[in-house]
Design an enzyme around this catalytic site. Structure first.
Site, PDB file in Angstrom:
ATOM      1  N   GLU A  94     -14.918  13.085   8.088  1.00  0.00           N
ATOM      2  CA  GLU A  94     -14.836  12.967   9.547  1.00  0.00           C
ATOM      3  C   GLU A  94     -13.402  13.054  10.052  1.00  0.00           C
ATOM      4  O   GLU A  94     -13.158  12.917  11.262  1.00  0.00           O
ATOM      5  CB  GLU A  94     -15.469  11.642   9.986  1.00  0.00           C
ATOM      6  CG  GLU A  94     -16.957  11.554   9.660  1.00  0.00           C
ATOM      7  CD  GLU A  94     -17.573  10.249  10.101  1.00  0.00           C
ATOM      8  OE1 GLU A  94     -16.845   9.411  10.686  1.00  0.00           O
ATOM      9  OE2 GLU A  94     -18.778  10.064   9.870  1.00  0.00           O
ATOM     10  N   SER A 119       0.793  -1.227   0.000  1.00  0.00           N
ATOM     11  CA  SER A 119       0.000   0.000   0.000  1.00  0.00           C
ATOM     12  C   SER A 119       0.828   1.281   0.000  1.00  0.00           C
ATOM     13  O   SER A 119       0.343   2.324  -0.429  1.00  0.00           O
ATOM     14  CB  SER A 119      -0.935   0.012   1.212  1.00  0.00           C
ATOM     15  OG  SER A 119      -0.203  -0.073   2.417  1.00  0.00           O
ATOM     16  N   HIS A 167       0.266   5.570   5.906  1.00  0.00           N
ATOM     17  CA  HIS A 167       0.227   5.951   4.503  1.00  0.00           C
ATOM     18  C   HIS A 167       0.491   7.449   4.308  1.00  0.00           C
ATOM     19  O   HIS A 167       0.038   8.281   5.097  1.00  0.00           O
ATOM     20  CB  HIS A 167      -1.121   5.572   3.889  1.00  0.00           C
ATOM     21  CG  HIS A 167      -1.392   4.104   3.991  1.00  0.00           C
ATOM     22  ND1 HIS A 167      -2.283   3.579   4.896  1.00  0.00           N
ATOM     23  CD2 HIS A 167      -0.848   3.063   3.323  1.00  0.00           C
ATOM     24  CE1 HIS A 167      -2.296   2.260   4.768  1.00  0.00           C
ATOM     25  NE2 HIS A 167      -1.429   1.918   3.823  1.00  0.00           N
TER      26      HIS A 167
END
Length: 255
Positions: A186, A10, A193
């Site tokens: 939110e 990722s 990341h």
């Protein structure tokens, strides 16, 4: 055309617009390259194990050509203790890395190992921790054993994170207040990341090391000393394009 294939998880993968401003360093690597194709096959959540089992390494090996580069960067997901993902750092993780290296070399391509950048974790006294534990060390050991070029993004990132400290590093990671970005209404506090600026500087380091270590000729590089407004230059994939690439860049009909 010579190509750079990216295999990783990722922190390397290209992100879709619905995930912006989250970005992987593989997504921003083309800012520093020219006359060479960057094929980013990294996928969120991928470990050395799952990347192979889902046919993603197979797709790369079906397409990679002699003199291409296979840049390999894993660790953050390999340490997750869940079925189909976890590998022991000095066990299956190293075994898998050796396979990536040897399979690339069997096709006349050049493997490069890149340690994962560190997570943003500080203790209450402001001291930086190393939650990646032994995975970078295990990768360094494989690089030495097999004489594979190593780009130590982990050590480089640790030095930068420490310099910026607990508060300064928030601008590099996806650390957003409520209402700051429409994709995260939110708010979010993601210590793993990067957002665009952090990704750009990590890919600048990777590109610089590819040049300094002689892995590619100088004419393939550009902008290594150029400053960027990362929010303006980083491109995000359309969600439909991202989904199609995720489905099709696999071997043997796997998903």
């Amino acid at each position: 055309m010579t190509a750079i294939y990216l295999a990783g998880g990722s922190t390397v993968c290209s992100r879709q617009r619905s995930m912006a401003p989250m970005a992987g360093w593989g997504q921003t690597l083309p800012l520093f390259m020219q006359g060479i194709e960057v094929v980013n096959c990294a996928r969120a959540g991928a470990s050395t194990k799952s990347f192979m089992e889902r046919g993603r390494l197979g797709w790369i090996l079906d397409n990679i050509k002699p003199e291409d580069l296979l840049v390999i960067s894993f660790g953050l997901s390999d340490m997750k203790e869940q079925a189909g993902v976890f590998t022991e750092p000095f066990g299956a993780f190293q075994t898998n890395l050796r396979r990536y290296v040897n399979e690339a070399r069997d096709r006349g391509a050049h493997p490069v190992l890149v340690t994962s950048h560190e997570r943003r974790v500080f203790d209450r006294f402001g001291n930086m921790r190393r939650p990646l534990l032994m995975y970078p060390a295990a990768m360094r050991e494989v690089a030495a054993e097999l004489s594979v070029p190593l780009i130590d993004l982990n050590e480089w990132s640790i030095a930068w994170w420490r310099q910026l400290g607990p508060d300064g590093t928030k601008s590099l990671f996806v650390y957003l207040q409520p209402g700051e970005h429409p994709n995260y209404p939110e708010g979010v506090a993601d210590n793993s990341h990067l957002r665009s600026h952090g990704a750009v500087e990590c890919s600048r380091f990777v590109a610089s090391q590819l040049l300094v270590q002689g892995m590619l000729p100088a004419h393939f590089f550009r902008n290594l000393e150029t400053g960027f407004d990362a929010d303006q230059v980083v491109e995000f994939l359309d969600d439909a394009v991202f989904d199609e690439m995720t489905k099709t860049r696999v071997a043997g009909g796997m998903k």
